[in-house]
Write an enzyme that holds these catalytic residues in place. Sequence first.
Site, mmCIF file in Angstrom:
data_model
loop_
_atom_site.group_PDB
_atom_site.id
_atom_site.type_symbol
_atom_site.label_atom_id
_atom_site.label_comp_id
_atom_site.label_asym_id
_atom_site.label_seq_id
_atom_site.Cartn_x
_atom_site.Cartn_y
_atom_site.Cartn_z
ATOM 1 C CB SER A 370 -38.005 -6.864 3.332
ATOM 2 O OG SER A 370 -38.292 -6.262 4.566
ATOM 3 C CG ASP A 434 -40.799 -0.243 0.770
ATOM 4 O OD1 ASP A 434 -41.117 -0.335 1.969
ATOM 5 O OD2 ASP A 434 -40.244 -1.150 0.143
ATOM 6 C CG HIS A 527 -41.948 -3.534 2.552
ATOM 7 N ND1 HIS A 527 -40.738 -3.180 2.006
ATOM 8 C CD2 HIS A 527 -41.709 -4.657 3.291
ATOM 9 C CE1 HIS A 527 -39.801 -4.027 2.408
ATOM 10 N NE2 HIS A 527 -40.363 -4.943 3.173
#
Length: 549
Positions: A370, A434, A527
């Site tokens: 991320s 995602d 995610h």
Amino acid sequence: MATSKNGGEWTGDSRFFIVNYQTGGILDLMRFVQSGNSDKFLHYSDGVTGVPRGGGHPDHRWVIFVSIIVRKIIAIFGKPMEWFGYLLEFILNLLSLNGNFFGLFYNILHGNVVMPQRGSEMFISAIGHLDGRIDLYKSETLTKEIGEPDFWQKNIQLGIGHRVLMDLCMMASKLAYENAKVVQNVVNIHWKMHFVDFYNCWNDFEKEMSTQVFILCDKPKDANLIVISFRGTEPFDADDWITDFDYSWYEIPKLGKVHMGFLEALGLGSRAKASTFHEQLFMNNQKFTKLENDATIAPSESSESSTMFSDSDAHSVSDQSPESDRPTDTGSKKFKLDMPERTAYYVVRSKLKRLLNEHKNAKFVVTGHSLGGALAILFPTILVLHEEMNVMERLLGIYTYGQPRVGNRQLGRFMEAHLEHPVPKYFRVVYSNDLVPRLPYDNKTFLFKHFGICKYYNSLYVEQNVDEEPNRNYFGLRFLIPLYLNAGWELIRSFTMGHIYGAEYEECWESVVLRVLGLFLPGISAHSPVDYVNSVRLGTERSTQMSSF
């Protein structure tokens, strides 16, 4: 010194573009959408083109509108998110420490309830509860192969196909969400490696020590591998999500346009005064480099407005002893840098150079999930900008997972020239739908572009090498129905993983709850680190195009 449109300053030829969600209300936002009046929300230097002002293209205004409104909504729920996350993590740890629901009930009856202590080696983050796997994939193989003389040559030949190294990087990215004591415990005891240090560093966007990174070696002496892992977007940290949805950029001469929020997370400037980016990137680097070979880095605890560099690593996990117990060297060289607190970039750079000097045969890997993935690619980018070529020669690879876009096409070309020869060194892993890798928006206004090799996994964990993941901006209407169908499939799949692949892949109830939430926000559930670990361990190659469902 020149002045930007709508205020602000910058130095030299550098340009910037800031989308500020805080400086206007809903009525101002409506006027902006209708007429393109950007005075309240957009701040930019002279010469910036493509700004949707005074009749700019409606599509451009719409993209900025979405960015502003999403960030405003996140900011409104910022404190409730923080409180909810704090309470949720307490409850999850209370349950896990007491044997879940029935064990907790039993301990309550017998007065033996174990209370979680935040910051202890037993306190696990929400991310850690989503995916409780700790052990590495074929860890014995990795430990053995790292020590072999031809390990680096084999890794070059296999590239990202070297699954055990990919797994180490993903597990290190996931581990970065934990507190320092948990990280140290896992690295030393479970992975049988050497924990180096854990750093809390200054984030100029959030105005607090909220950028976390840790470093490990495969062994304490004569190490062959050094891993640097940046913490990513924390699920209940509103500022992290606001950074992901931010489209502001700062242009570094000869390098390209770089996401401003990610530079701030590395401590390399502040949008409140754009000239600080130039100061941090160039002026402070010159001061720093002069003494870096003779001095080690540590911030002064007595200074609130500057960072001092000396021979101890204060504020790191290895230096949490009382003041009187810390090693000192009154004769060591010190100097001040004009920064509010110490920065992740300079601290990690200094520690890395010392480790490379100590371990002559070691190469290093940078990784993150991320937001941590964005910092992982920007760290070597700034190393190249600062011409740290002796360090870059020992870079083995950069592995990011669910990483947002960090800059424009010029930045990509600049880094590809340094990371693709003689072999590719930058690998960007993306799972299915995602949301985060589709941010910031990629269009003619913002020009954010991915670069490097994209290893894309669909929801069947089939992998492909692609230039860009499907549905690159996420919001396309033709992808809407497949998004929700895929989220439904992922929920059904969560009940079967343990039966098909074994107990290691059985999803916990926390992960199943996130899958349910994914029926409403598919890109958020995709995610999860669960799917990234599964992708690395279960992924199978396929050369032909395949949909994500």
